[in-house]
Write a protein that holds these residues in place. Sequence first.
Motif, PDB file in Angstrom:
ATOM      1  N   ARG A 181      41.678  20.094  -3.722  1.00  0.00           N
ATOM      2  CA  ARG A 181      42.491  19.675  -2.588  1.00  0.00           C
ATOM      3  C   ARG A 181      43.408  18.503  -2.932  1.00  0.00           C
ATOM      4  N   ARG A 182      42.939  17.593  -3.750  1.00  0.00           N
ATOM      5  CA  ARG A 182      43.780  16.438  -4.126  1.00  0.00           C
ATOM      6  C   ARG A 182      44.960  16.885  -4.987  1.00  0.00           C
ATOM      7  N   THR A 183      44.723  17.881  -5.850  1.00  0.00           N
ATOM      8  CA  THR A 183      45.821  18.393  -6.678  1.00  0.00           C
ATOM      9  C   THR A 183      46.898  19.015  -5.812  1.00  0.00           C
ATOM     10  N   VAL A 184      46.488  19.822  -4.855  1.00  0.00           N
ATOM     11  CA  VAL A 184      47.464  20.453  -3.965  1.00  0.00           C
ATOM     12  C   VAL A 184      48.244  19.393  -3.195  1.00  0.00           C
ATOM     13  N   LYS A 185      47.547  18.439  -2.648  1.00  0.00           N
ATOM     14  CA  LYS A 185      48.221  17.394  -1.863  1.00  0.00           C
ATOM     15  C   LYS A 185      49.203  16.604  -2.727  1.00  0.00           C
ATOM     16  N   LYS A 186      48.845  16.370  -3.982  1.00  0.00           N
ATOM     17  CA  LYS A 186      49.719  15.591  -4.866  1.00  0.00           C
ATOM     18  C   LYS A 186      51.026  16.302  -5.130  1.00  0.00           C
ATOM     19  N   TYR A 187      50.956  17.582  -5.497  1.00  0.00           N
ATOM     20  CA  TYR A 187      52.176  18.273  -5.918  1.00  0.00           C
ATOM     21  C   TYR A 187      52.991  18.807  -4.747  1.00  0.00           C
ATOM     22  N   PRO A 199      56.318  26.947  -3.996  1.00  0.00           N
ATOM     23  CA  PRO A 199      56.531  27.984  -2.970  1.00  0.00           C
ATOM     24  C   PRO A 199      55.588  27.879  -1.774  1.00  0.00           C
ATOM     25  N   LEU A 200      54.494  27.101  -1.921  1.00  0.00           N
ATOM     26  CA  LEU A 200      53.541  26.962  -0.827  1.00  0.00           C
ATOM     27  C   LEU A 200      53.895  25.822   0.111  1.00  0.00           C
ATOM     28  N   ARG A 201      55.016  25.137  -0.172  1.00  0.00           N
ATOM     29  CA  ARG A 201      55.428  24.032   0.705  1.00  0.00           C
ATOM     30  C   ARG A 201      55.707  24.536   2.123  1.00  0.00           C
ATOM     31  N   ALA A 202      56.214  25.759   2.215  1.00  0.00           N
ATOM     32  CA  ALA A 202      56.512  26.305   3.543  1.00  0.00           C
ATOM     33  C   ALA A 202      55.252  26.438   4.385  1.00  0.00           C
ATOM     34  N   LEU A 203      54.116  26.770   3.747  1.00  0.00           N
ATOM     35  CA  LEU A 203      52.867  26.846   4.496  1.00  0.00           C
ATOM     36  C   LEU A 203      52.459  25.482   5.036  1.00  0.00           C
ATOM     37  N   LEU A 204      52.632  24.447   4.200  1.00  0.00           N
ATOM     38  CA  LEU A 204      52.297  23.094   4.629  1.00  0.00           C
ATOM     39  C   LEU A 204      53.183  22.654   5.778  1.00  0.00           C
ATOM     40  N   SER A 264      53.414  17.042  -2.030  1.00  0.00           N
ATOM     41  CA  SER A 264      54.001  15.874  -1.369  1.00  0.00           C
ATOM     42  C   SER A 264      55.081  15.212  -2.195  1.00  0.00           C
ATOM     43  N   GLN A 265      55.365  15.730  -3.397  1.00  0.00           N
ATOM     44  CA  GLN A 265      56.372  15.114  -4.252  1.00  0.00           C
ATOM     45  C   GLN A 265      57.507  16.086  -4.508  1.00  0.00           C
ATOM     46  N   GLU A 266      58.601  15.558  -4.955  1.00  0.00           N
ATOM     47  CA  GLU A 266      59.753  16.365  -5.328  1.00  0.00           C
ATOM     48  C   GLU A 266      59.610  16.819  -6.770  1.00  0.00           C
ATOM     49  N   ALA A 267      60.578  17.613  -7.245  1.00  0.00           N
ATOM     50  CA  ALA A 267      60.540  18.127  -8.607  1.00  0.00           C
ATOM     51  C   ALA A 267      60.670  16.992  -9.621  1.00  0.00           C
ATOM     52  N   PRO A 268      60.052  17.083 -10.793  1.00  0.00           N
ATOM     53  CA  PRO A 268      60.218  16.059 -11.836  1.00  0.00           C
ATOM     54  C   PRO A 268      61.689  15.885 -12.187  1.00  0.00           C
ATOM     55  N   MET A 269      62.051  14.633 -12.410  1.00  0.00           N
ATOM     56  CA  MET A 269      63.461  14.334 -12.691  1.00  0.00           C
ATOM     57  C   MET A 269      63.928  15.025 -13.954  1.00  0.00           C
ATOM     58  N   SER A 270      63.129  15.044 -14.977  1.00  0.00           N
ATOM     59  CA  SER A 270      63.553  15.676 -16.237  1.00  0.00           C
ATOM     60  C   SER A 270      62.335  16.308 -16.879  1.00  0.00           C
ATOM     61  N   VAL A 271      62.524  17.512 -17.321  1.00  0.00           N
ATOM     62  CA  VAL A 271      61.454  18.243 -17.980  1.00  0.00           C
ATOM     63  C   VAL A 271      61.880  18.510 -19.416  1.00  0.00           C
ATOM     64  N   PRO A 272      61.178  17.953 -20.382  1.00  0.00           N
ATOM     65  CA  PRO A 272      61.564  18.190 -21.771  1.00  0.00           C
ATOM     66  C   PRO A 272      61.401  19.654 -22.150  1.00  0.00           C
ATOM     67  N   VAL A 303      54.318  15.630 -18.788  1.00  0.00           N
ATOM     68  CA  VAL A 303      55.449  15.962 -17.916  1.00  0.00           C
ATOM     69  C   VAL A 303      55.597  17.473 -17.781  1.00  0.00           C
ATOM     70  N   VAL A 304      55.423  18.187 -18.897  1.00  0.00           N
ATOM     71  CA  VAL A 304      55.517  19.646 -18.852  1.00  0.00           C
ATOM     72  C   VAL A 304      54.434  20.215 -17.938  1.00  0.00           C
ATOM     73  N   LEU A 305      53.202  19.678 -18.049  1.00  0.00           N
ATOM     74  CA  LEU A 305      52.115  20.155 -17.200  1.00  0.00           C
ATOM     75  C   LEU A 305      52.425  19.899 -15.732  1.00  0.00           C
ATOM     76  N   ASP A 306      52.966  18.702 -15.436  1.00  0.00           N
ATOM     77  CA  ASP A 306      53.315  18.396 -14.052  1.00  0.00           C
ATOM     78  C   ASP A 306      54.395  19.341 -13.543  1.00  0.00           C
ATOM     79  N   ALA A 307      55.373  19.655 -14.386  1.00  0.00           N
ATOM     80  CA  ALA A 307      56.449  20.545 -13.965  1.00  0.00           C
ATOM     81  C   ALA A 307      55.926  21.949 -13.687  1.00  0.00           C
ATOM     82  N   GLU A 308      55.031  22.438 -14.546  1.00  0.00           N
ATOM     83  CA  GLU A 308      54.474  23.766 -14.326  1.00  0.00           C
ATOM     84  C   GLU A 308      53.643  23.816 -13.048  1.00  0.00           C
ATOM     85  N   ARG A 309      52.850  22.756 -12.844  1.00  0.00           N
ATOM     86  CA  ARG A 309      52.030  22.734 -11.637  1.00  0.00           C
ATOM     87  C   ARG A 309      52.907  22.646 -10.399  1.00  0.00           C
ATOM     88  N   TRP A 310      53.988  21.889 -10.464  1.00  0.00           N
ATOM     89  CA  TRP A 310      54.898  21.769  -9.318  1.00  0.00           C
ATOM     90  C   TRP A 310      55.583  23.099  -9.025  1.00  0.00           C
TER      91      TRP A 310
END
Length: 478
Positions: A43-49, A21-26, A51-59, A9-16
Motif C-alpha cells: 500500500r505504501r508503494t502505491v501511495k508513493k507513486y 494508469p491507475l491514477r484515474a481510479l484514485l 501521489s507524485q509526478e513523472a521523474p524529471m529525467s530518466v537515463p 531512477v530507472v526503477l522509479d520510472a518503471e514503477r511510475w
Amino acid sequence: MGEDGSAAVVLDAERWLELRPLRALLDAGVSVAEIARQTGLNRRTVKKYLSQEAPMSVPRRVVPAGHRTPVLGPFGHVIDAWLRAELLLKGTVIHERLVAQYGFTGHYQRVKLYLQEARPRIAAEMGIGPDELAGLHRRFEVVPGAQAQVDWGDEGGILAHVGIPKVYSFHMVLSYSRDPFCCFTTSQDLATFWRCHRRAFAHFGGVPKSIVYDRTKTVVRRHVAPGVAVPLHPEAVAFAGHYDFDVDVLAAYRPTGKGRVERQVTIVRDHVLAGRGFASIEELDAAFAAWVPLRRARTHRTHGEVIGVRAARDHAALRPIPPRPYRVAERHLRHVGKDCLVAFAGNLYSVPARRVRHRQLVEIRATAGTVTLHTTMPGPGGETLLASHPRAVGRGARIVDPAHWDGLPDGHTRAVTTGDPPAPPARPRPPATAGGPLQALLNRAAAAQVTVDRRPLSVYDQLTGTAPFTARSASKDA
C-alpha cells in the motif's frame, strides 16, 4: 547501482509507468488499499507513486554487448501504422497479420505488451484522451437488405394479473432502415425463438442476408475462448440454411455490435407498453402493430430519412421467403414414470400404458404449440409416435389422455369396513309354484327356501285340553 543512482531512477520510472494508469481510479474515489490489493503491491508503494509526478529525467539504458534485439523491434513501426489507421484494432488481429504478412514468430503476449504502451502513445498523438478512447466504438452502415439484428426484452409481470407470470418481447430490426418488428411471448425456448423469426420475415416480406445475435443458447451451442470459432446450435444452422441467411455472432460483452436493436427494445417499451394495461399476448401484439405506422412516419436522427421511405428500399432488397416453412422442434430424451407420465419443462404428459414400460426412454419433440412423444426405436411399420398433446402454458400442469390408462387397475374392486359385522342379507321369498305347498316341499331347491313358523309348546297343550307340558314335567320331577 551507479554513482549517480541511475538504477534507482530507472526503477522509479518503471514503477511510475506501471501505476500511472491507475491514477484515474484514485481520482474516482477508489482507496489506495483496494488498488494495492488489485496490483499485488504494498500500500505504501502505491501511495508513493500515485501521489507524485513523472521523474524529471530518466537515463537511457545501456544494452549490454551481445544482448539480442527484442523480437518485436523490427515490427514496431508496422504496428504503429496500423494503429494510426484504426486505433481500436484488436491485438489478436495484429498478431495474425504479423504472422501471415511479415513472418512474425513471437508470441501474442509480446504484441499485447507492446500495445499497452503504443496505443496510449498513438492516441496522444491523435489528440484522443484516455477517457475518450475507452468509450469509442466503430460505427458502421450497411446496404439495403444486408443485415438485421435480433434481441430479447424482459417485460416482467405485465400480464401477471391474468395468470401469466412472465412475458418476453422478441425484437428484429433491419439495420439499413431501422424498420422494427416486435412480438410478445411467454417463453424464450428454441421453438419460440425461431417461430418469432418466421413472423418477422412475414412482417418484412423477405429475409435479410445476415442476422446479428449475441451469444444466446438458442444460437450458440457452447461458449468458447476468445479467438476460437463459435460452435453454432444445429437447429440454428438448419434454420439459417433453409431461409438462406448468415448467422453473425458477436464477441462476448459487445452490446454496441447490435446497438440498433438494443435501442429498439427501449423505444417499444416507452411508446407501446408504458402507461397501458393489457389482458393477453394478442393485445400486446396488436398494440405494437398499431404503433408501427407511427414509427415509420418519423425521420430517423441518424440517417436523416423517413424510416418508411428507407424501409421500402430495405424490403425490396430482401431475399424471398421459401414457400415451405421450417419448423424447429426441441428434442429431448426422458424416462417414463410408473404412472405413464413423462416430465418435460415442469409439466407432465401421458403416454399409452400398453406401449411403454417403466423407465423406458422416449424422445420428446416440442414446438411452440405441441408436444409429441416418440419411441427411440421405430416399430414394425416404422411408426414412432406414442402421443401428441397441446403444450402446457407455465409449469405444474398434467396433460393426460384418459385412454392412455386403459388396462391399468382403477381400484373398483377395493372395499373398506368400519369394523362392525355386516347384517345378513334378507332372503327373498320364492315365487309361488303351480303345485302348491306340497309341490314346493317335493322340490328340494324350493323346500330350502320355505319359511316355517315357530310356536311354543304351551299352544299345543291348550289345543288338546291337557295340563301344560312344562307343569307336568315339573310334578314328575318332584
